[in-house]
Motif scaffolding. Structure first.
Motif, short mmCIF file in Angstrom:
data_model
loop_
_atom_site.label_atom_id
_atom_site.label_comp_id
_atom_site.label_asym_id
_atom_site.label_seq_id
_atom_site.Cartn_x
_atom_site.Cartn_y
_atom_site.Cartn_z
N ASP A 1 11.05 6.92 -2.46
CA ASP A 1 10.36 8.09 -2.57
C ASP A 1 10.80 8.66 -3.85
OD1 ASP A 1 9.02 7.44 -0.29
OD2 ASP A 1 10.15 9.19 0.85
N HIS A 2 11.18 10.03 -3.82
CA HIS A 2 11.45 10.66 -5.00
C HIS A 2 13.15 10.76 -5.55
CE1 HIS A 2 13.00 13.15 -1.59
NE2 HIS A 2 13.56 13.82 -2.42
N ALA A 3 13.88 10.30 -4.46
CA ALA A 3 15.05 10.50 -4.54
C ALA A 3 15.99 10.23 -5.80
CB ALA A 3 15.98 9.99 -3.36
N ALA A 4 15.55 9.06 -6.37
CA ALA A 4 16.65 8.56 -7.42
C ALA A 4 16.07 9.18 -8.90
CB ALA A 4 16.44 6.98 -7.72
N ILE A 5 14.66 9.64 -8.88
CA ILE A 5 14.18 10.39 -9.92
C ILE A 5 14.62 11.90 -10.05
CG2 ILE A 5 11.92 11.15 -8.91
CD1 ILE A 5 10.68 10.19 -11.64
N VAL B 1 4.51 11.07 -6.33
CA VAL B 1 5.51 11.61 -7.33
C VAL B 1 4.85 11.93 -8.59
CG1 VAL B 1 7.62 10.93 -8.81
CG2 VAL B 1 7.46 10.36 -6.36
N TYR B 2 3.99 10.82 -9.20
CA TYR B 2 3.60 11.08 -10.54
C TYR B 2 2.18 11.89 -10.42
CZ TYR B 2 6.19 6.92 -11.91
OH TYR B 2 7.29 6.21 -12.34
N ASN B 3 1.57 12.11 -9.38
CA ASN B 3 0.37 13.07 -9.14
C ASN B 3 1.04 14.45 -9.20
OD1 ASN B 3 -1.32 10.87 -9.43
ND2 ASN B 3 -2.00 10.89 -7.53
N MET B 4 1.91 14.76 -8.59
CA MET B 4 2.65 16.00 -8.58
C MET B 4 3.15 16.47 -9.75
SD MET B 4 4.54 16.52 -4.91
CE MET B 4 4.57 18.50 -5.22
N ASN C 1 0.70 -1.26 0.22
CA ASN C 1 0.05 -0.12 -0.08
C ASN C 1 0.95 1.23 -0.20
OD1 ASN C 1 -2.57 1.42 0.25
ND2 ASN C 1 -1.70 2.04 2.30
N THR C 2 1.91 1.27 0.72
CA THR C 2 2.87 2.38 1.09
C THR C 2 3.31 2.79 -0.39
OG1 THR C 2 3.05 2.06 3.10
CG2 THR C 2 4.73 3.47 2.35
N MET C 3 4.05 1.64 -1.06
CA MET C 3 4.69 1.53 -2.35
C MET C 3 3.80 2.17 -3.36
SD MET C 3 6.28 -1.35 -4.69
CE MET C 3 7.16 -1.32 -6.01
N THR C 4 2.50 1.98 -3.14
CA THR C 4 1.84 2.62 -4.44
C THR C 4 1.39 4.07 -4.00
OG1 THR C 4 0.31 0.62 -4.60
CG2 THR C 4 -0.86 2.56 -5.06
N GLU C 5 1.21 4.39 -2.69
CA GLU C 5 1.12 5.62 -2.41
C GLU C 5 2.28 6.68 -2.62
OE1 GLU C 5 -0.42 6.37 1.44
OE2 GLU C 5 -2.39 5.26 0.94
N ALA C 6 3.47 6.06 -2.50
CA ALA C 6 4.72 6.65 -2.52
C ALA C 6 4.75 7.10 -4.13
CB ALA C 6 5.88 6.13 -2.10
N SER C 7 4.40 6.15 -4.85
CA SER C 7 4.62 6.43 -6.35
C SER C 7 3.54 7.28 -6.82
CB SER C 7 4.33 5.11 -7.18
OG SER C 7 4.16 5.19 -8.55
N ALA D 1 12.55 19.17 6.77
CA ALA D 1 11.80 18.50 5.81
C ALA D 1 12.35 17.05 5.79
CB ALA D 1 11.63 19.12 4.44
N VAL D 2 11.71 15.90 5.86
CA VAL D 2 12.32 14.77 5.75
C VAL D 2 11.10 13.51 5.17
CG1 VAL D 2 13.36 12.67 7.05
CG2 VAL D 2 13.44 14.86 8.17
N GLY D 3 11.49 12.46 4.49
CA GLY D 3 10.48 11.56 4.15
C GLY D 3 9.77 12.10 3.13
N ALA D 4 8.51 11.55 3.20
CA ALA D 4 7.25 12.12 2.27
C ALA D 4 7.26 13.55 2.12
CB ALA D 4 6.03 11.49 2.55
N GLY D 5 7.48 14.18 3.18
CA GLY D 5 7.32 15.92 3.12
C GLY D 5 8.61 16.26 2.44
N LEU D 6 9.75 15.84 2.51
CA LEU D 6 10.71 16.29 1.62
C LEU D 6 10.37 15.86 0.14
CD1 LEU D 6 13.56 17.21 1.12
CD2 LEU D 6 14.51 14.85 1.73
N ALA D 7 9.80 14.64 -0.20
CA ALA D 7 9.44 14.33 -1.60
C ALA D 7 8.42 15.46 -2.09
CB ALA D 7 8.54 12.99 -1.61
#
Length: 267
Positions: free
Chosen positions: A149-153, A96-99, A87-93, A114-120
């Motif tokens: 999260d967003h890091a590699a992209i 990124v894609y919805n923004m 579930n978290t994997m889907t939401e983390a994706s 800012a850390v984690g999902a907030g940093l994303a």
């Protein structure tokens, strides 16, 4: 969904089409729990569909944090739990894609940690403005999971591979001045000037050619679209780590406020 459906995001609609979104859990430094994480996937579709909104500005409530990562209980529930991980994997994706898919320009006003999902969310904004005093870190490796999260992209595009590898592998904090110097954020200003600067930029975009600005965003997002396979691989690797012993130890060390002793680091 509509704006009234959100529990941990509050909204201030300006007459000129600027929407200020505030991450609103100040009692826990705006940390993401399961509900807030889900809300951060959904709000961008609402913004896209809102004909009265031309620009979104997102910030954190209070003076301490934009968003201080994931609630420990929420993160801990993922360790060894395939259902929660999926579930978290889907939401983390989706974050990124919805923004990226939101056709309106998004500005982040990074007022504190800012850390984690907030940093994303902070970094995936089209324009990021950070307080000099604020600090950010991608802290995944500190809890024994790969930087997802967003890091590699995004990080290699922003600051180059050498800096990206250094900060993502060490999880060191970066302040606003250094983040601007290496290209992680668009602008850096004193905290007292942060919202004034963010609103000045938002007002400028709201008065500009909406078609030109939105299509410029779409074009530039092509660079991130090329990195989708890299992002999806990194996200899968992060979630795989939540099934291992290092993640269990990483979460325990944060809970117990001590240095971690990762099993994979023991001789």
């Amino acid at each position: 969904m509509n704006y009234a459906d959100f529990q941990f995001l509050k909204f201030d609609h300006k007459p000129n089409g600027v929407l200020v979104i505030t991450i609103n859990r100040p009692e826990v430094m705006n940390a993401t729990n399961g509900r807030l994480h889900w809300e951060l996937t959904k709000i961008w579709g609402v913004v896209t569909d809102d004909a009265k909104t031309k620009v979104a500005v997102i910030t954190g409530a209070g003076d301490q944090a934009f968003s201080a990562g994931g609630d420990l209980e929420w993160v801990g529930n993922m360790v060894g739990n395939p259902k929660e991980i999926a579930n978290t994997m889907t939401e983390a994706s989706d974050v990124v894609y919805n923004m990226m898919a939101c056709d309106k320009p998004i500005i982040s006003a990074i007022n504190g940690v800012a850390v984690g999902a907030g940093l994303a969310v902070a970094f995936l904004a089209d324009i990021s403005i950070m307080a000099e005093e604020a600090k950010i870190t991608d802290g995944h490796v500190k809890i024994g999971v790969a930087a997802g999260d967003h890091a590699a992209i995004l990080w290699p595009l922003l600051c180059g591979m050498a800096k990206a590898k250094y900060y993502l592998m060490t999880a060191e904090f970066v302040n606003g001045k250094e983040a601007e110097r290496i290209g992680l954020v668009s602008l850096c200003v004193p905290r007292a000037e942060l919202m004034d600067k963010a609103m000045a930029v938002a007002n400028k975009l709201a008065a500009g050619s909406q078609q030109a600005i939105r299509l410029t965003k779409r074009s530039l997002n092509g660079w991130m679209n090329m990195a989708r396979p890299i992002f999806e691989s990194s996200l899968a690797m992060e979630m795989l780590c939540f099934l291992g012993e290092d993640a269990k130890e990483g979460v325990a060390s944060v809970r117990e406020k001590r240095a971690p002793k990762f099993p994979s680091a023991q001789l």
